[in-house]
Scaffold this motif. Structure first.
Motif, PDB file in Angstrom:
ATOM      1  N   ASP A  61     -56.022  29.192  30.885  1.00  0.00           N
ATOM      2  CA  ASP A  61     -56.007  29.418  29.520  1.00  0.00           C
ATOM      3  C   ASP A  61     -55.195  28.245  28.765  1.00  0.00           C
ATOM      4  N   GLY A  62     -55.607  27.081  29.244  1.00  0.00           N
ATOM      5  CA  GLY A  62     -55.180  25.853  28.594  1.00  0.00           C
ATOM      6  C   GLY A  62     -53.794  25.664  29.169  1.00  0.00           C
ATOM      7  N   HIS A  63     -53.116  26.242  30.298  1.00  0.00           N
ATOM      8  CA  HIS A  63     -51.782  25.910  30.731  1.00  0.00           C
ATOM      9  C   HIS A  63     -51.673  25.632  32.013  1.00  0.00           C
ATOM     10  N   GLU A  64     -51.215  24.519  32.640  1.00  0.00           N
ATOM     11  CA  GLU A  64     -51.143  24.148  33.979  1.00  0.00           C
ATOM     12  C   GLU A  64     -50.091  24.980  34.596  1.00  0.00           C
ATOM     13  N   LEU A  65     -50.298  25.506  35.638  1.00  0.00           N
ATOM     14  CA  LEU A  65     -49.544  26.388  36.553  1.00  0.00           C
ATOM     15  C   LEU A  65     -48.783  25.567  37.490  1.00  0.00           C
ATOM     16  N   GLY A  66     -47.469  25.832  37.530  1.00  0.00           N
ATOM     17  CA  GLY A  66     -46.646  25.081  38.535  1.00  0.00           C
ATOM     18  C   GLY A  66     -46.182  26.125  39.574  1.00  0.00           C
ATOM     19  N   TYR A  67     -46.344  27.336  39.619  1.00  0.00           N
ATOM     20  CA  TYR A  67     -46.087  28.237  40.754  1.00  0.00           C
ATOM     21  C   TYR A  67     -47.055  29.416  40.542  1.00  0.00           C
ATOM     22  N   PHE A  68     -46.982  30.321  41.671  1.00  0.00           N
ATOM     23  CA  PHE A  68     -47.581  31.602  41.706  1.00  0.00           C
ATOM     24  C   PHE A  68     -46.408  32.636  42.207  1.00  0.00           C
ATOM     25  N   ASP A  69     -46.269  33.805  41.616  1.00  0.00           N
ATOM     26  CA  ASP A  69     -45.475  34.848  41.875  1.00  0.00           C
ATOM     27  C   ASP A  69     -46.239  35.977  42.730  1.00  0.00           C
TER      28      ASP A  69
ATOM     29  N   SER B 198     -50.801  37.854  42.125  1.00  0.00           N
ATOM     30  CA  SER B 198     -51.290  38.184  40.882  1.00  0.00           C
ATOM     31  C   SER B 198     -51.078  37.207  39.921  1.00  0.00           C
ATOM     32  N   VAL B 199     -52.200  36.683  39.575  1.00  0.00           N
ATOM     33  CA  VAL B 199     -52.237  35.381  38.420  1.00  0.00           C
ATOM     34  C   VAL B 199     -52.650  36.105  36.928  1.00  0.00           C
ATOM     35  N   PRO B 200     -51.731  36.048  36.233  1.00  0.00           N
ATOM     36  CA  PRO B 200     -51.692  36.580  34.918  1.00  0.00           C
ATOM     37  C   PRO B 200     -52.572  35.522  34.005  1.00  0.00           C
ATOM     38  N   HIS B 201     -53.056  35.961  33.052  1.00  0.00           N
ATOM     39  CA  HIS B 201     -53.483  35.147  31.812  1.00  0.00           C
ATOM     40  C   HIS B 201     -52.281  34.619  31.064  1.00  0.00           C
ATOM     41  N   GLN B 202     -52.322  33.513  30.417  1.00  0.00           N
ATOM     42  CA  GLN B 202     -51.315  32.905  29.818  1.00  0.00           C
ATOM     43  C   GLN B 202     -51.421  32.966  28.319  1.00  0.00           C
ATOM     44  N   PRO B 203     -50.327  33.251  27.638  1.00  0.00           N
ATOM     45  CA  PRO B 203     -50.368  33.572  26.318  1.00  0.00           C
ATOM     46  C   PRO B 203     -50.812  32.305  25.486  1.00  0.00           C
ATOM     47  N   ALA B 204     -51.448  32.522  24.371  1.00  0.00           N
ATOM     48  CA  ALA B 204     -52.156  31.326  23.545  1.00  0.00           C
ATOM     49  C   ALA B 204     -50.893  30.283  23.020  1.00  0.00           C
TER      50      ALA B 204
ATOM     51  N   TYR C  51     -53.319  31.214  48.667  1.00  0.00           N
ATOM     52  CA  TYR C  51     -54.517  30.311  48.846  1.00  0.00           C
ATOM     53  C   TYR C  51     -55.811  30.941  48.207  1.00  0.00           C
ATOM     54  N   LYS C  52     -55.896  32.337  48.671  1.00  0.00           N
ATOM     55  CA  LYS C  52     -56.861  33.211  48.170  1.00  0.00           C
ATOM     56  C   LYS C  52     -56.969  33.415  46.413  1.00  0.00           C
ATOM     57  N   ALA C  53     -55.707  33.157  45.814  1.00  0.00           N
ATOM     58  CA  ALA C  53     -55.689  33.208  44.421  1.00  0.00           C
ATOM     59  C   ALA C  53     -56.134  31.864  43.952  1.00  0.00           C
ATOM     60  N   TRP C  54     -55.543  30.961  44.620  1.00  0.00           N
ATOM     61  CA  TRP C  54     -55.637  29.649  44.262  1.00  0.00           C
ATOM     62  C   TRP C  54     -57.043  29.220  43.926  1.00  0.00           C
TER      63      TRP C  54
ATOM     64  N   VAL D  79     -60.224  43.432  39.982  1.00  0.00           N
ATOM     65  CA  VAL D  79     -59.966  43.655  38.644  1.00  0.00           C
ATOM     66  C   VAL D  79     -60.717  43.225  37.733  1.00  0.00           C
ATOM     67  N   ARG D  80     -60.681  43.445  36.532  1.00  0.00           N
ATOM     68  CA  ARG D  80     -61.607  42.804  35.532  1.00  0.00           C
ATOM     69  C   ARG D  80     -61.051  41.572  35.163  1.00  0.00           C
ATOM     70  N   ALA D  81     -61.739  40.527  35.034  1.00  0.00           N
ATOM     71  CA  ALA D  81     -61.404  39.125  35.000  1.00  0.00           C
ATOM     72  C   ALA D  81     -60.631  38.996  33.522  1.00  0.00           C
ATOM     73  N   THR D  82     -60.866  39.934  32.616  1.00  0.00           N
ATOM     74  CA  THR D  82     -59.986  39.905  31.466  1.00  0.00           C
ATOM     75  C   THR D  82     -58.712  40.333  31.437  1.00  0.00           C
ATOM     76  N   ASP D  83     -58.357  41.196  32.429  1.00  0.00           N
ATOM     77  CA  ASP D  83     -57.063  41.627  32.869  1.00  0.00           C
ATOM     78  C   ASP D  83     -56.082  40.369  33.690  1.00  0.00           C
ATOM     79  N   LEU D  84     -56.936  39.967  34.672  1.00  0.00           N
ATOM     80  CA  LEU D  84     -56.077  38.900  35.385  1.00  0.00           C
ATOM     81  C   LEU D  84     -57.106  37.875  35.613  1.00  0.00           C
ATOM     82  N   ALA D  85     -56.380  36.525  35.680  1.00  0.00           N
ATOM     83  CA  ALA D  85     -57.006  35.290  36.114  1.00  0.00           C
ATOM     84  C   ALA D  85     -57.478  35.221  37.398  1.00  0.00           C
ATOM     85  N   SER D  86     -56.963  35.835  38.313  1.00  0.00           N
ATOM     86  CA  SER D  86     -56.979  35.566  39.803  1.00  0.00           C
ATOM     87  C   SER D  86     -55.956  36.508  40.683  1.00  0.00           C
ATOM     88  N   ILE D  87     -56.383  36.929  41.728  1.00  0.00           N
ATOM     89  CA  ILE D  87     -55.639  37.764  42.736  1.00  0.00           C
ATOM     90  C   ILE D  87     -55.962  37.406  44.226  1.00  0.00           C
TER      91      ILE D  87
END
Length: 257
Positions: free
Chosen positions: A228-236, A251-257, A184-187, A120-128
């Motif tokens: 995007d400046g937000h610490e994540l506490g979980y993955f879905d 899938s790790v989405p980008h976080q809203p500003a 782990y692969k997303a992390w 996926v393009r890095a602009t669409d998701l932060a990680s998968i």
């Protein structure tokens, strides 16, 4: 199988069974590579080959390992093409994590009779992160090494619930292992750090349907990645059981500003 677990922006290419290496049962588009692609692989999976720098990594590997290594990279190159990126080598980086072309994030998986790559393009998701496993119980003793006590109790409750409306029992222990692999692969691309099995607490939810399918949440028990400046506490993530296999994806989405 994997594609149904990921957002529409992700391109997933998968291959089922040894026959796929001869150009057969492939999902995600006709053929891998082909004339004019500028890289190994021509006309289908039967023509899948490796770049020299990839070949050097498996010169001493057994044929089965070489076949899986080649096929999953053929899937990855097909996914690159579908995203408009010229096919190129997929080499392991730190801790073996695949190094993707600039502007892409992705994940690969393979097990007996199956392999897949998702990009996926890095602009669409932060990680998968994706993982596939045979739908079989874990070997004896493995669950104790990967599961927290809370997870073992959770799996016990799920197992007592029976096969559900779909009528197919789920090997929840193997599903937990797969989900932890996807986590782990997303992390790792987000942190560059190891994540132990004991550092994520996973809970599953099953959804109604013609086959076992559902979601999961991995609660991170260590400081999470900053996106995007937000610490994540979980993955879905999502999971499914199909054709004697189980698959998981995060899938790790980008976080809203």
């Amino acid at each position: 199988m994997i594609e149904e677990l990921l957002p529409a922006t992700v391109v997933a290419v998968e291959a089922h069974g040894d026959e796929a290496f001869g150009g057969g049962d492939v999902a995600g588009g006709p053929g891998i590579g082909g004339p004019g692609t500028g890289g190994p692989g021509a006309g289908g999976l039967g023509g899948a080959t490796l770049y020299p720098e990839e070949q050097a990594l498996v010169t001493r590997a057994v044929p089965k390992r070489v076949r899986e290594f080649t096929l999953v990279r053929a899937c990855a190159r097909r996914a690159m093409e579908k995203l408009g990126v010229p096919p190129q080598p997929v080499l392991p980086g730190e801790r073996g994590a695949p190094q993707w072309p600039a502007g892409l994030v992705g994940s690969m998986t393979h097990c007996e009779g199956y392999c897949a790559a998702a990009l996926v393009r890095a602009t669409d998701l932060a990680s998968i992160g994706i993982d596939a496993e045979p739908h079989q119980p874990l070997p004896e003793g493995v669950l104790d090494s990967v599961a927290l006590s809370t997870e073992r109790e959770h799996l016990r409750v799920l197992a007592e619930g029976g096969p559900g409306a779909h009528g197919i029992p789920v090997h929840w222990d193997r599903l937990l292992f797969s989900a932890k692999e996807s986590v782990y692969k997303a992390w790792f691309p987000l942190t560059g750090k190891w994540l132990d099995f004991s550092e994520a607490d996973i809970a599953f939810t099953a959804e109604p349907g013609p086959h076992p399918y559902g979601t999961f949440r991995a609660r991170l028990l260590v400081p999470g990645p900053v996106v995007d400046g937000h610490e994540l506490g979980y993955f879905d993530g999502r999971w499914t059981v199909r054709r004697g296999l189980l698959g998981t994806a995060v899938s790790v989405p980008h976080q809203p500003a």
